[in-house]
Enzyme design. Structure first.
Site, PDB file in Angstrom:
ATOM      1  N   THR A 154       0.814  -1.215   0.000  1.00 10.43           N
ATOM      2  CA  THR A 154       0.000   0.000   0.000  1.00 10.43           C
ATOM      3  C   THR A 154       0.846   1.263   0.000  1.00 10.43           C
ATOM      4  O   THR A 154       0.487   2.254  -0.634  1.00 10.43           O
ATOM      5  CB  THR A 154      -0.958   0.000   1.213  1.00 10.43           C
ATOM      6  OG1 THR A 154      -1.848  -1.105   1.068  1.00 10.43           O
ATOM      7  CG2 THR A 154      -1.764   1.282   1.301  1.00 10.43           C
ATOM      8  N   SER A 208       1.116  -7.169  -1.072  1.00 13.97           N
ATOM      9  CA  SER A 208       1.623  -8.268  -0.247  1.00 13.97           C
ATOM     10  C   SER A 208       0.757  -9.526  -0.324  1.00 13.97           C
ATOM     11  O   SER A 208       1.241 -10.623  -0.071  1.00 13.97           O
ATOM     12  CB  SER A 208       1.811  -7.830   1.205  1.00 13.97           C
ATOM     13  OG  SER A 208       0.585  -7.638   1.856  1.00 13.97           O
ATOM     14  N   THR A 247       1.070  -4.443   4.353  1.00 12.20           N
ATOM     15  CA  THR A 247       0.750  -4.817   5.730  1.00 12.20           C
ATOM     16  C   THR A 247       0.024  -6.151   5.865  1.00 12.20           C
ATOM     17  O   THR A 247       0.102  -6.788   6.913  1.00 12.20           O
ATOM     18  CB  THR A 247      -0.090  -3.715   6.405  1.00 12.20           C
ATOM     19  OG1 THR A 247      -1.297  -3.510   5.667  1.00 12.20           O
ATOM     20  CG2 THR A 247       0.701  -2.414   6.501  1.00 12.20           C
ATOM     21  N   ASP A 248      -0.667  -6.592   4.828  1.00 11.19           N
ATOM     22  CA  ASP A 248      -1.466  -7.821   4.960  1.00 11.19           C
ATOM     23  C   ASP A 248      -0.630  -9.058   5.262  1.00 11.19           C
ATOM     24  O   ASP A 248      -1.082  -9.942   5.990  1.00 11.19           O
ATOM     25  CB  ASP A 248      -2.323  -8.055   3.714  1.00 11.19           C
ATOM     26  CG  ASP A 248      -3.527  -7.125   3.664  1.00 11.19           C
ATOM     27  OD1 ASP A 248      -4.167  -6.919   4.715  1.00 11.19           O
ATOM     28  OD2 ASP A 248      -3.818  -6.605   2.583  1.00 11.19           O
TER      29      ASP A 248
END
Length: 162
Positions: A10, A52, A81-82
């Site tokens: 992101t 990700s 971040t995932d």
């Protein structure tokens, strides 16, 4: 010298036109560092440009290989971040290196992004933490082995091991 590896996520998403959805663009970190007058010695290497959720075991192996091959003892990895926690776990056990992972819940290209703060925080963490693997998000340092992303809360939290 801090080696910065970018993988996408992101933090690097941008709109290419008014009708499109966010897509991974060029690494945002060189502009962030320049615009914020950062002078810590560093080099930036773009490893990949992926969300990700699209990273697979081969991608994680490539990230680990790049970190292992780096002559720097202090490493910053920007990552979506995932699956940041999963990649952090893959990086565990690399001796003699301080590896700090960070990212953003909102793209660096939008005004209300947490990218600038997270990158600055992660750069500081990479300079002062002992060797190991860390996630620097939301003004906190996390151990990937005991951390999860709280999607609803848009933050990272330590898992309750009790």
């Amino acid at each position: 010298m801090i080696e910065i590896f970018t993988t996408g996520g992101t933090i690097d998403k941008v709109y290419f036109d008014a009708l499109s959805e966010f897509q991974i663009g060029p690494a945002a970190i060189p502009d962030l560092l320049r615009e914020n007058n950062v002078h810590v010695p560093h080099r930036v290497t773009q490893l990949m440009r992926k969300d990700s959720l699209e990273l697979d075991d081969a991608d994680r192996a490539a990230i680990r290989a790049a970190v292992e091959a780096s002559d720097a003892s202090r490493i910053l990895v920007t990552h979506g971040t995932d699956t940041m926690v999963l990649t952090g776990r893959v990086l565990a056990g690399i001796a003699g290196k301080t590896i700090v992972m960070t990212g953003a819940m909102q793209p660096a290209s939008v005004r209300a992004s947490d990218a600038e703060f997270n990158v600055g925080f992660a750069l500081a963490a990479a300079q002062i933490l002992p060797p190991g693997v860390y996630i620097a998000m939301n003004g906190m340092i996390f151990d990937p082995a005991t951390t999860e992303k709280d999607r609803a809360g848009a933050r990272f939290v330590a898992q309750d091991r009790g």
